[in-house]
Design an enzyme around this catalytic site. Structure first.
Site, PDB file in Angstrom:
ATOM      1  N   TYR A 177       0.843  -1.202   0.000  1.00  0.00           N
ATOM      2  CA  TYR A 177       0.000   0.000   0.000  1.00  0.00           C
ATOM      3  C   TYR A 177       0.880   1.255   0.000  1.00  0.00           C
ATOM      4  O   TYR A 177       2.102   1.186  -0.094  1.00  0.00           O
ATOM      5  CB  TYR A 177      -0.973  -0.033   1.172  1.00  0.00           C
ATOM      6  CG  TYR A 177      -2.060  -1.073   1.014  1.00  0.00           C
ATOM      7  CD1 TYR A 177      -2.910  -1.046  -0.097  1.00  0.00           C
ATOM      8  CD2 TYR A 177      -2.219  -2.095   1.946  1.00  0.00           C
ATOM      9  CE1 TYR A 177      -3.905  -2.002  -0.255  1.00  0.00           C
ATOM     10  CE2 TYR A 177      -3.209  -3.061   1.787  1.00  0.00           C
ATOM     11  CZ  TYR A 177      -4.053  -3.013   0.686  1.00  0.00           C
ATOM     12  OH  TYR A 177      -5.027  -3.964   0.526  1.00  0.00           O
ATOM     13  N   CYS A 349      -8.798 -23.032  13.196  1.00  0.00           N
ATOM     14  CA  CYS A 349      -8.686 -22.554  11.819  1.00  0.00           C
ATOM     15  C   CYS A 349      -7.990 -23.633  10.996  1.00  0.00           C
ATOM     16  O   CYS A 349      -7.023 -24.247  11.453  1.00  0.00           O
ATOM     17  CB  CYS A 349      -7.868 -21.264  11.783  1.00  0.00           C
ATOM     18  SG  CYS A 349      -7.574 -20.650  10.102  1.00  0.00           S
TER      19      CYS A 349
END
Length: 657
Positions: A177, A349
């Protein structure tokens, strides 16, 4: 000792930590995670409920998903805009919901820069006019005045969060970014004060840090998330990252560092490593960075799979805090369960990155096996006790049947679960035995534990018959018998070919190697096919994946698809697109182009395997119904779909029966 009086298994993980002027109650941090729950650039109730649940579940600090600081950072509208003062009241509600649970809420502030993926009419901006490596978008190179305006927008955004009651901010300088675009020589070729030397490239971020600290004061928490390896030539590598860390430590103003990997080149998969990666793949790299941090706390993150692994990571000096995202998506109470001796109740997970794929498809975050995700009562949810106890027979012990079974039993029903295999798990168990897919078994283990805990009676190792079920006299039958691959429409029926599950099961049992070529006809496009291709490559001299589509992997999330292509390329698995198999004769496979009909041949084919659209396996339904027994189909037996659909549908069936 724990709050409940027993010896704590993870004393380092659950010890307090001073970060800036704030004391965290433990070392568990929810890292920034795009959820897709915001609405029209504002925090929604669902977004707030999601974070409230994780705060109530024992997490010490939550970092929000990226929040744009300036109108030129036109990301998806489900991200919360910080340049809009009208968001202040909802930001206050968000902060109060989390902070009131004893958890620090930190807003991740950032700008997407040249990665303008959601608004093709907007003008992307960046440090330089170099193209974005994902979209090849060429941005506008900002003037010095425009850079100063963006710096001011970061400061304004931080102050707005401070007024709202947030404990602090995290500057998003990772994943390619805008902050990374200035810091990295890969993306910054400026020759003014914001470029040139390393110090010049870091000036933008230094001005942001200084501006926020001057405006918000020393008590406002501030961290920097930055890459320790962009994974691309000419970018920030570990040596450059060390120098950047030393620069910011000397400059002062930061309360912690968080380290991540990758940018929007093919290294993007590194920022969210899936089940094909080893556990904790980047922790030693983070330990290396920590040595340069001069005592400033460090957050390490990336596929840290269990509380024990987190404890060990801290003991080994890889970090001072442990960042989790997907683990806390799977179970909001991960921290509380680990701290209170209930680790076996943590919904694990499985690192499938299904959640990431749903987010970036614009559908909002969904977990493959947490159907209660982001519901208002998620943290305290339990199946509601039934007022009328029933005898329920569930036929099919795959993930849909297991989920329905334990939920129904937890509600107080008498539940009998039938499976033809000696082990529960069905197609998911088979997939877990393919290369790189072992984590799937953790979801099955969780379901089995809950089923045993709530008294489900297992009948395994033989197919259920109408007579067996009728003798049980059930009030309801839930049919969860799955689906099976159909014969390829283009392939001559006299051809010797096998469905993917049969073929790979034989390979897994025999362990033998084979001469010749294995051809996998792929009309499935899930990760399962490419894990199977890895298995075939290990057992055959040559492996070819053939598909009627222009490419493979249309049902694999982009992050994991990078890994699929990386492994296929590394193993030299060949991919033949836009093609259909016609016939296999004398080890010669003839095929034709799906668009123009051109014909081709593959010689020395020893195995032809197909993964095709599936047909439901519901043969018992009509016979049971004819006997007056109520039958409900769930999962692939109702309509062949995904593991997520099977579990969610089984979950709903268990609640409604």
């Amino acid at each position: 000792m724990s709050p409940n009086g027993f010896v704590m298994m993870y004393p380092t993980l659950f010890s307090p930590l001073q970060v800036g002027t704030h004391e965290l109650r433990n070392r568990v941090v929810h890292t920034a995670t795009v959820s897709g729950y915001g609405a029209n650039t504002r925090p929604s109730n669902r977004l707030i409920d999601y974070h409230r649940a994780r705060a109530a579940g024992g997490t010490a600090m939550i970092v929000t998903e990226l929040m744009p600081v300036h109108p030129t950072s036109l990301a998806n509208p489900f991200l919360v805009s910080l340049f809009d003062e009208d968001n202040l009241d909802s930001l206050k509600r968000w902060a109060d919901a989390v902070e009131s649970e004893g958890c620090r809420l930190v807003g991740q502030v950032g700008h997407v820069g040249r990665q303008q993926l959601w608004s093709p009419l907007a003008t992307p901006v960046s440090a330089s006019a170099r193209p974005d490596p994902l979209s090849w978008t060429v941005p506008h190179k900002m003037t010095a005045g425009e850079v100063e305006e963006i710096v001011a927008s970061f400061v304004d955004a931080a102050e707005r969060l401070q007024r709202a009651g947030f404990s602090g901010v995290e500057l998003h300088g990772a994943h390619g970014y805008l902050l990374t675009q200035f810091m990295s020589p890969f993306s910054n070729d400026r020759d003014d004060k914001y470029g040139g030397s390393r110090e010049g490239r870091l000036t933008f971020v230094r001005e942001v840090i200084g501006g926020i600290r001057a405006r918000c004061g020393a008590e406002f928490l501030m961290g920097l998330k930055m890459p320790c390896d962009e994974g691309i030539a000419g970018g920030i590598d570990p040596e450059e990252a060390e120098e950047i860390v030393k620069f910011f430590v000397a400059a002062g103003g930061l309360d912690y560092f968080a380290f991540s990997q990758g940018n929007f080149s093919p290294s993007l998969e590194d920022h969210c490593p899936d089940m094909h990666f080893p556990h904790r793949p980047f922790q030693q790299l983070h330990a290396r960075m920590r040595k340069q941090c001069g005592g400033v706390p460090v957050m390490t993150l990336g596929r840290i799979e269990t509380p024990q692994a987190a404890e060990q990571t801290l003991i080994e000096g890889c970090g001072d805090m442990v960042g989790f995202s997907r683990a806390l998506v799977s179970d909001a109470a991960w921290a509380a369960k680990a701290q209170n001796g209930r680790e076996g109740h943590i919904r694990p997970c499985i690192y499938c990155n299904y959640c990431w794929g749903e987010i970036h498809a614009g559908r909002g975050m969904t977990c493959v096996h947490n159907p209660e995700l982001a519901q208002p009562d998620e943290i305290g949810w339990a199946p509601k006790t039934t007022s009328v106890k029933k005898r329920i027979a569930i036929i099919g012990a795959g993930v849909a049947g297991l989920e329905a079974a334990w939920i129904a039993a937890a509600r107080g029903h008498e539940v009998h679960l039938f499976g033809s295999s000696p082990e529960p798990g069905g197609a998911a168990l088979w997939e877990s035995r393919l290369p790189g897919r072992a984590d799937i078994a953790d979801a099955i283990t969780f379901q089995c534990r809950r089923a045993e805990e709530h008294g489900v009676t297992f009948h395994l190792g033989a197919p259920a018959t109408v007579e067996t079920i009728a003798a049980l006299d059930p009030d309801l039958v839930i049919l969860a018998t799955g689906a099976e691959a159909t014969w390829p429409a283009s392939l001559a029926v006299s051809t010797e070919a096998y469905d993917l599950r049969t073929a790979t099961s034989d390979l897994l049992q025999s362990g033998a190697s084979h001469q010749g070529t294995a051809v996998l006809f792929d009309q499935d496009h899930t990760a399962t096919v490419y894990a199977a291709a890895e298995l075939f490559e290990k057992r055959y001299a040559r492996t070819v994946v053939m598909t009627p589509r222009p490419t493979i992997g249309s049902k694999v999330n982009y992050l994991s698809l990078i890994g699929v292509f990386r492994r296929m390329a590394g193993l030299r698995v060949e991919i033949i697109p836009l093609s259909l198999p016609v016939a296999l004769k004398n080890r010669c496979l003839s095929y034709r182009n799906a668009l123009n009909g051109d014909e081709g041949e593959i010689e020395d084919v020893a195995s032809l395997v197909y993964a095709t659209p599936r047909a439901v396996r519901d043969g018992l339904a009509a016979s049971l119904t004819a006997r007056g027994i109520a039958v409900e189909a769930v999962g692939d037996c109702r309509a062949p779909r995904t593991m997520a659909a099977a579990i969610h549908e089984g979950h709903e069936a268990g609640q409604l029966c």
